[in-house]
Design a protein around this motif. Structure first.
Motif, PDB file in Angstrom:
ATOM      1  N   MET A  71      46.308  48.895  45.395  1.00  0.00           N
ATOM      2  CA  MET A  71      45.951  47.859  46.356  1.00  0.00           C
ATOM      3  C   MET A  71      44.779  47.018  45.873  1.00  0.00           C
ATOM      4  SD  MET A  71      48.363  48.425  48.368  1.00  0.00           S
ATOM      5  CE  MET A  71      48.004  47.119  49.546  1.00  0.00           C
ATOM      6  N   ASP A  72      43.924  47.581  45.034  1.00  0.00           N
ATOM      7  CA  ASP A  72      42.768  46.836  44.516  1.00  0.00           C
ATOM      8  C   ASP A  72      43.125  45.949  43.333  1.00  0.00           C
ATOM      9  OD1 ASP A  72      41.139  47.927  46.402  1.00  0.00           O
ATOM     10  OD2 ASP A  72      40.214  49.415  45.076  1.00  0.00           O
ATOM     11  N   GLU A  73      44.378  46.021  42.883  1.00  0.00           N
ATOM     12  CA  GLU A  73      44.759  45.283  41.677  1.00  0.00           C
ATOM     13  C   GLU A  73      44.552  43.782  41.823  1.00  0.00           C
ATOM     14  OE1 GLU A  73      47.375  42.919  39.131  1.00  0.00           O
ATOM     15  OE2 GLU A  73      47.741  43.288  41.272  1.00  0.00           O
ATOM     16  N   VAL A  74      44.790  43.233  43.009  1.00  0.00           N
ATOM     17  CA  VAL A  74      44.577  41.796  43.203  1.00  0.00           C
ATOM     18  C   VAL A  74      43.096  41.449  43.049  1.00  0.00           C
ATOM     19  CG1 VAL A  74      44.699  39.909  44.877  1.00  0.00           C
ATOM     20  CG2 VAL A  74      46.618  41.455  44.619  1.00  0.00           C
ATOM     21  N   TRP A  75      42.221  42.333  43.537  1.00  0.00           N
ATOM     22  CA  TRP A  75      40.788  42.093  43.348  1.00  0.00           C
ATOM     23  C   TRP A  75      40.422  42.106  41.867  1.00  0.00           C
ATOM     24  CZ3 TRP A  75      38.238  40.030  47.102  1.00  0.00           C
ATOM     25  CH2 TRP A  75      38.574  40.305  48.433  1.00  0.00           C
ATOM     26  N   GLN A  76      41.099  42.951  41.108  1.00  0.00           N
ATOM     27  CA  GLN A  76      40.843  42.981  39.665  1.00  0.00           C
ATOM     28  C   GLN A  76      41.235  41.658  38.999  1.00  0.00           C
ATOM     29  OE1 GLN A  76      39.261  45.269  37.693  1.00  0.00           O
ATOM     30  NE2 GLN A  76      38.692  46.085  39.702  1.00  0.00           N
ATOM     31  N   ARG A  77      42.262  41.030  39.492  1.00  0.00           N
ATOM     32  CA  ARG A  77      42.629  39.709  38.953  1.00  0.00           C
ATOM     33  C   ARG A  77      41.493  38.716  39.172  1.00  0.00           C
ATOM     34  NH1 ARG A  77      48.808  38.652  41.146  1.00  0.00           N
ATOM     35  NH2 ARG A  77      49.425  40.845  41.294  1.00  0.00           N
ATOM     36  N   TYR A  78      40.867  38.822  40.340  1.00  0.00           N
ATOM     37  CA  TYR A  78      39.720  37.962  40.627  1.00  0.00           C
ATOM     38  C   TYR A  78      38.567  38.283  39.677  1.00  0.00           C
ATOM     39  CZ  TYR A  78      35.405  36.581  42.955  1.00  0.00           C
ATOM     40  OH  TYR A  78      34.168  36.079  43.213  1.00  0.00           O
ATOM     41  N   ALA A  79      38.299  39.575  39.484  1.00  0.00           N
ATOM     42  CA  ALA A  79      37.164  39.994  38.669  1.00  0.00           C
ATOM     43  C   ALA A  79      37.341  39.611  37.211  1.00  0.00           C
ATOM     44  CB  ALA A  79      36.955  41.504  38.801  1.00  0.00           C
ATOM     45  N   THR A  80      38.572  39.662  36.734  1.00  0.00           N
ATOM     46  CA  THR A  80      38.827  39.388  35.315  1.00  0.00           C
ATOM     47  C   THR A  80      39.167  37.928  35.035  1.00  0.00           C
ATOM     48  OG1 THR A  80      41.154  40.033  35.604  1.00  0.00           O
ATOM     49  CG2 THR A  80      39.603  41.744  34.878  1.00  0.00           C
ATOM     50  N   GLY A  81      39.127  37.092  36.054  1.00  0.00           N
ATOM     51  CA  GLY A  81      39.372  35.664  35.847  1.00  0.00           C
ATOM     52  C   GLY A  81      40.818  35.249  35.920  1.00  0.00           C
ATOM     53  N   GLN A  82      41.730  36.179  36.240  1.00  0.00           N
ATOM     54  CA  GLN A  82      43.150  35.828  36.260  1.00  0.00           C
ATOM     55  C   GLN A  82      43.496  34.823  37.354  1.00  0.00           C
ATOM     56  OE1 GLN A  82      46.060  39.035  35.756  1.00  0.00           O
ATOM     57  NE2 GLN A  82      44.381  40.414  35.269  1.00  0.00           N
ATOM     58  N   LEU A  83      42.689  34.765  38.404  1.00  0.00           N
ATOM     59  CA  LEU A  83      42.956  33.808  39.471  1.00  0.00           C
ATOM     60  C   LEU A  83      42.411  32.422  39.148  1.00  0.00           C
ATOM     61  CD1 LEU A  83      42.242  35.933  42.674  1.00  0.00           C
ATOM     62  CD2 LEU A  83      44.353  35.687  41.381  1.00  0.00           C
ATOM     63  N   TYR A  84      41.697  32.315  38.020  1.00  0.00           N
ATOM     64  CA  TYR A  84      41.062  31.055  37.670  1.00  0.00           C
ATOM     65  C   TYR A  84      41.622  30.427  36.398  1.00  0.00           C
ATOM     66  CZ  TYR A  84      37.507  32.234  41.132  1.00  0.00           C
ATOM     67  OH  TYR A  84      36.865  32.542  42.295  1.00  0.00           O
ATOM     68  N   TYR A  85      42.002  31.263  35.429  1.00  0.00           N
ATOM     69  CA  TYR A  85      42.329  30.733  34.106  1.00  0.00           C
ATOM     70  C   TYR A  85      43.713  31.176  33.662  1.00  0.00           C
ATOM     71  CZ  TYR A  85      37.275  30.338  34.409  1.00  0.00           C
ATOM     72  OH  TYR A  85      36.008  30.064  34.837  1.00  0.00           O
ATOM     73  N   ALA A  86      44.484  30.216  33.160  1.00  0.00           N
ATOM     74  CA  ALA A  86      45.874  30.487  32.781  1.00  0.00           C
ATOM     75  C   ALA A  86      45.982  31.520  31.680  1.00  0.00           C
ATOM     76  CB  ALA A  86      46.550  29.182  32.343  1.00  0.00           C
ATOM     77  N   ASP A  87      45.040  31.506  30.723  1.00  0.00           N
ATOM     78  CA  ASP A  87      45.152  32.436  29.600  1.00  0.00           C
ATOM     79  C   ASP A  87      44.867  33.875  30.006  1.00  0.00           C
ATOM     80  OD1 ASP A  87      42.497  32.089  30.074  1.00  0.00           O
ATOM     81  OD2 ASP A  87      41.920  31.676  27.999  1.00  0.00           O
ATOM     82  N   SER A  88      44.275  34.073  31.190  1.00  0.00           N
ATOM     83  CA  SER A  88      44.042  35.425  31.691  1.00  0.00           C
ATOM     84  C   SER A  88      45.134  35.874  32.647  1.00  0.00           C
ATOM     85  CB  SER A  88      42.690  35.495  32.416  1.00  0.00           C
ATOM     86  OG  SER A  88      41.639  35.186  31.537  1.00  0.00           O
ATOM     87  N   ASN A  89      45.963  34.942  33.069  1.00  0.00           N
ATOM     88  CA  ASN A  89      46.984  35.227  34.084  1.00  0.00           C
ATOM     89  C   ASN A  89      48.252  35.717  33.399  1.00  0.00           C
ATOM     90  OD1 ASN A  89      47.653  35.004  36.984  1.00  0.00           O
ATOM     91  ND2 ASN A  89      49.229  33.631  36.223  1.00  0.00           N
ATOM     92  N   LYS A  90      48.409  37.015  33.323  1.00  0.00           N
ATOM     93  CA  LYS A  90      49.526  37.566  32.565  1.00  0.00           C
ATOM     94  C   LYS A  90      49.966  38.891  33.165  1.00  0.00           C
ATOM     95  CE  LYS A  90      46.185  39.545  29.335  1.00  0.00           C
ATOM     96  NZ  LYS A  90      45.704  39.564  27.942  1.00  0.00           N
ATOM     97  N   ILE A  91      51.179  39.294  32.805  1.00  0.00           N
ATOM     98  CA  ILE A  91      51.697  40.596  33.199  1.00  0.00           C
ATOM     99  C   ILE A  91      51.497  41.550  32.034  1.00  0.00           C
ATOM    100  CG2 ILE A  91      53.753  41.890  33.878  1.00  0.00           C
ATOM    101  CD1 ILE A  91      54.832  39.359  35.140  1.00  0.00           C
TER     102      ILE A  91
END
Length: 528
Positions: free
Chosen positions: A364-384
């Protein structure tokens, strides 16, 4: 880690985390809850309960022991298999039914008092003479004021069976007033906005997949087509899912032939395919679907099917990643288990379910991790991570195993509000101000026939901002030094929130969409 974030994210993420745990799919048949089969042979658990019931030294609540035992068993399974006591089951079913029995108002607890924010036209409260701004002091003699009164408490008192009567004590214009309201069936639309953005582009926002979503969607599509729509933006952002059959019906309207939409399969559930079965209302015409990290379940069925068949573009951020199918089993005491019985797969075989082997909390915290690691902000961090690659019908590479990756990434706005503005946004003071400003200026919206004219011509000028700065001082917030760009952004939110009081959610989105970076990027894609 970024310290500040868009103010709506915590609230919406909480909704997905909490409600998503107990609201699952029903199979495409949409049948009522199934009664669980009975076993002829007693299990060790049943034997233990019988021994406790007949031999334990003190009296015990066997029902509570049984419920706790079931809860413990379910906690050892996947994050979306849940046990629902009768009251929770009723709430979960009602949430997706498309209507509820009540008095026909929307309310908010402001300064420890229940305030009426909206009265449904021609509904029970409207007929009883209740108005926006009324405060509910009591319902059938039950006090509804004070810090100890929760929203659930208010709902439990004012809602009730259709045809029943509730007596409300109201406070209006410094006077108390008693009214009797006969409860009725109140529609709960899932399509919150449907309008023409220009002469060609239509916009539809679907908040969740309820039992009435397909009908609402079709009504919206037919109306927009009559107005000349040839291109569509379909907004599924923050749509946590719902009924699987509604998602399949809606996806069918975009795809031609007998194309596969989704299939389900599990160890004890044979592979079942769900295919297109009728000519769709929008099989041709440019299409963009908007998703984000809170788009889950049924939303991912629609987005995944359209992406696999290269039908339109997916714009936004990676979806939540829930690809498990729950089937309801009704227990003899009125409670139920919603048990995961299968996974669903997109047409080319992608499982969208993200991993959950590390436990429910990490899941359930995985979405927060996307925020922490920049995945919600930068395309190069947004990955599976470690996602298996697949090819769409047009030869594009897509991935499974962690949500739907958009074709076009649009990150969260990196510009943030100051600490002072964040404080009044997060504590509800901002919304309270808009509500009271509307009550004090009810005729301010009268000159505008629709939200688009309002958006282009309404100018709150300095008066509204001055009143807001004075309001903020109640929370010891000084806005005198707020930068100009923050002031302009906040004024945009004021304008949109104010529009909601006259035109509901549709008015809000018609105003906010003119500044929404994801919507603006979708328009660019349609205009290519």
């Amino acid at each position: 880690m970024k310290r500040k974030f868009e103010v709506w994210l915590p609230l919406l993420l909480s909704i997905v985390m909490i409600l998503g745990m107990y609201i699952g799919y029903r199979f495409a048949t949409g049948q009522p809850n199934k009664k669980i089969f009975k076993l002829d042979k007693a299990t060790a658990l049943q034997e233990a309960l019988d021994i406790i019931r007949t031999r334990y030294v003190d009296s015990v609540k066997i029902d509570t022991l049984e419920a706790n035992a079931i809860q413990e068993m379910m906690s050892e399974l996947d994050p979306h298999s849940v046990y629902l006591p009768p009251a929770a089951l009723k709430m979960a079913d009602e949430d997706l039914s498309g209507s509820f029995d009540g008095i026909g108002v929307e309310f908010s607890q402001i300064r420890d008092t229940v305030n009426i924010l909206h009265v449904f036209k021609e509904g029970p409260s409207d007929q009883a003479g209740i108005e926006i701004g009324d405060q509910i002091l009591q319902a059938d003699g039950v006090r509804l004021t004070g810090k100890d009164i929760s929203t659930d408490k208010v709902i439990s008192v004012i809602r009730g069976k259709k045809g029943s009567v509730v007596e409300l004590e109201l406070f209006r214009n410094e006077k108390k007033k008693t009214v009797q309201v006969t409860r009725g069936s109140i529609p709960k639309p899932s399509v919150s906005a449907a309008y023409m953005m220009n002469k060609q582009i239509g916009f539809i926002r679907l908040d969740e997949f309820t039992s009435t979503s397909y009908r609402e969607f079709m009504e919206a599509m037919e109306n927009l087509k009559k107005l000349g729509m040839t291109q569509l933006i379909f907004d599924l952002r923050s749509n946590r899912g719902g009924y699987m059959d509604q998602a399949i019906e809606i996806a069918d309207e975009f795809l031609n032939g007998d194309k596969l939409i989704v299939y389900t399969q599990g160890v004890n559930s044979p592979k079942t395919e769900y295919r297109c079965k009728r000519p769709g209302i929008f099989e041709e015409g440019k299409l963009v679907v908007l998703i984000d990290e809170l788009s889950a379940s049924a939303s991912e069925i629609v987005a995944g099917a359209l992406q696999d068949w290269d039908r339109g573009s997916i714009v936004g951020r990676r979806s939540f990643g829930k690809g498990l199918v729950q089937e309801p089993f009704l227990l003899s005491d009125g409670s139920a288990m919603r048990l995961t019985v299968a996974r669903y797969y997109t047409p080319i075989g992608r499982s969208i379910q993200k991993p959950y082997t590390d436990g429910k909390k990490i899941y359930m915290d995985e979405v927060w991790q996307r925020y922490a690691t920049g995945q919600l902000y930068y395309a190069d961090s947004n990955k599976i991570s470690n996602g298996k690659a697949y090819k769409t019908s047009g030869g594009r590479t897509v991935y499974g195993g962690g949500g739907i990756m958009p074709d076009i990434f649009v990150g969260l706005d990196t510009s943030s509000y100051s600490r002072e503005i964040n404080k009044i946004l997060l504590n509800g003071s901002f919304n309270d101000f808009i509500f009271h400003y509307f009550l004090d200026n009810k005729k301010i919206l009268d000159p505008y026939p629709n939200p688009q004219v309002y958006n282009s011509k309404f100018d709150p000028a300095d008066d509204m901002w001055l009143k807001f700065t004075q309001w903020a001082q109640k929370d010891t917030v000084n806005l005198s030094g707020v930068p100009l760009f923050e002031k302009e952004r906040l004024e945009d939110r004021m304008e949109a929130q104010l529009a909601r009081y006259k035109w509901r959610d549709s008015g809000f989105y018609q105003v906010m969409n003119t500044k929404d970076t994801v919507v603006l990027r979708a328009i660019q894609e349609l205009q290519k």
